[in-house]
Write a protein that holds these residues in place. Sequence first.
Motif, short mmCIF file in Angstrom:
data_model
loop_
_atom_site.label_atom_id
_atom_site.label_comp_id
_atom_site.label_asym_id
_atom_site.label_seq_id
_atom_site.Cartn_x
_atom_site.Cartn_y
_atom_site.Cartn_z
N CYS A 186 -0.31 -1.15 -6.00
CA CYS A 186 -1.14 -1.65 -4.90
C CYS A 186 -2.54 -1.99 -5.40
O CYS A 186 -3.18 -1.21 -6.11
CB CYS A 186 -1.22 -0.60 -3.80
SG CYS A 186 -2.24 -1.10 -2.40
N THR A 196 -5.21 -2.05 -3.75
CA THR A 196 -6.21 -1.17 -3.14
C THR A 196 -5.96 0.31 -3.45
O THR A 196 -6.71 1.17 -2.99
CB THR A 196 -6.24 -1.35 -1.61
OG1 THR A 196 -4.98 -0.93 -1.05
CG2 THR A 196 -6.51 -2.79 -1.24
N GLN A 229 -3.47 2.08 -2.35
CA GLN A 229 -3.02 2.71 -1.11
C GLN A 229 -1.87 3.69 -1.36
O GLN A 229 -0.95 3.40 -2.12
CB GLN A 229 -2.55 1.64 -0.13
CG GLN A 229 -2.36 2.12 1.28
CD GLN A 229 -3.68 2.31 2.00
OE1 GLN A 229 -4.40 1.37 2.28
NE2 GLN A 229 -4.01 3.55 2.28
N ASN A 260 -8.72 2.66 1.96
CA ASN A 260 -8.91 1.26 2.33
C ASN A 260 -9.68 1.16 3.65
O ASN A 260 -9.13 1.46 4.71
CB ASN A 260 -7.54 0.58 2.46
CG ASN A 260 -7.66 -0.90 2.77
OD1 ASN A 260 -8.75 -1.45 2.84
ND2 ASN A 260 -6.52 -1.55 2.96
N CYS A 295 -6.30 -6.26 5.14
CA CYS A 295 -5.40 -6.19 3.99
C CYS A 295 -3.94 -6.30 4.41
O CYS A 295 -3.10 -6.85 3.69
CB CYS A 295 -5.63 -4.89 3.22
SG CYS A 295 -7.23 -4.81 2.38
N GLY A 296 -3.63 -5.77 5.60
CA GLY A 296 -2.26 -5.84 6.08
C GLY A 296 -1.79 -7.26 6.31
O GLY A 296 -0.60 -7.57 6.16
N CYS A 316 -1.22 -8.72 2.62
CA CYS A 316 -0.46 -7.88 1.67
C CYS A 316 0.84 -8.57 1.26
O CYS A 316 1.59 -9.07 2.11
CB CYS A 316 -0.16 -6.53 2.32
SG CYS A 316 0.86 -5.46 1.29
N ASN A 317 1.11 -8.59 -0.03
CA ASN A 317 2.36 -9.18 -0.53
C ASN A 317 3.38 -8.12 -0.93
O ASN A 317 4.29 -8.38 -1.71
CB ASN A 317 2.09 -10.13 -1.70
CG ASN A 317 1.36 -9.45 -2.86
OD1 ASN A 317 1.10 -8.25 -2.80
ND2 ASN A 317 1.04 -10.21 -3.88
#
Length: 220
Positions: free
Chosen positions: A170, A172, A174, A199, A205-206, A209-210
Amino acid sequence: MEQAGHKIGEEMVGAVLVVGGGIAGMQASLDLADSGYKVYLVERDSAIGGHMAKLDKTFPTNDCAMCTISPRLVDVGRHINIELLTDSQVETITGEPGAFSAMLRTKARYIDLERCNGCGECAEVCPVSVSDAFNEGFSQRRAAFKLYPQATPDGYAIDKRGVAPCRDACATGQRAQGYISLIAAGRFDEAYRTIKEDNPFPAVCGRICNARCEDACTRG
């Protein structure tokens, strides 16, 4: 935690901190607990027993080491006045003899002792092998382990090292496995706080997010 130092009538007041769960620490804890004191027994490993648990025989009588400590392991584990604090180390002690407070640092065990029945199935399926420090590195054990067969507490622990693959992937950092487990348990407020610790912008970010955590996941 305060050290006991006096009586009120026939009742002991305060508590005693015993550091180290080897043969000496266990016997001291039992003697104090039998005298009526509340005892906190602190041990840095996941189980008590100390060096004597590693021995086969003892000098000079050549007695069986495990035969000597096994009754004490059972007595300490069952004694109503003894609280075991495993995977713990003393960080600071403040105050004075007879009236002090201690701060401990406790390492996560990752297995709930209240629910673990010591069956060992977790160790059987654990894919990670590490050097067995209990046997001085001469053998390997699983990352999910019990320190030795007669260990007290009679439960397993997980020797977690490094970073989970999902968190490492991740951008970030997370802790996906953490908040997903909390969501599954219906603990939504705690899950949200877990996300926010790493975060500050989870909504943004959601959206972008990939799902790198899903690609890196090893749990299937």
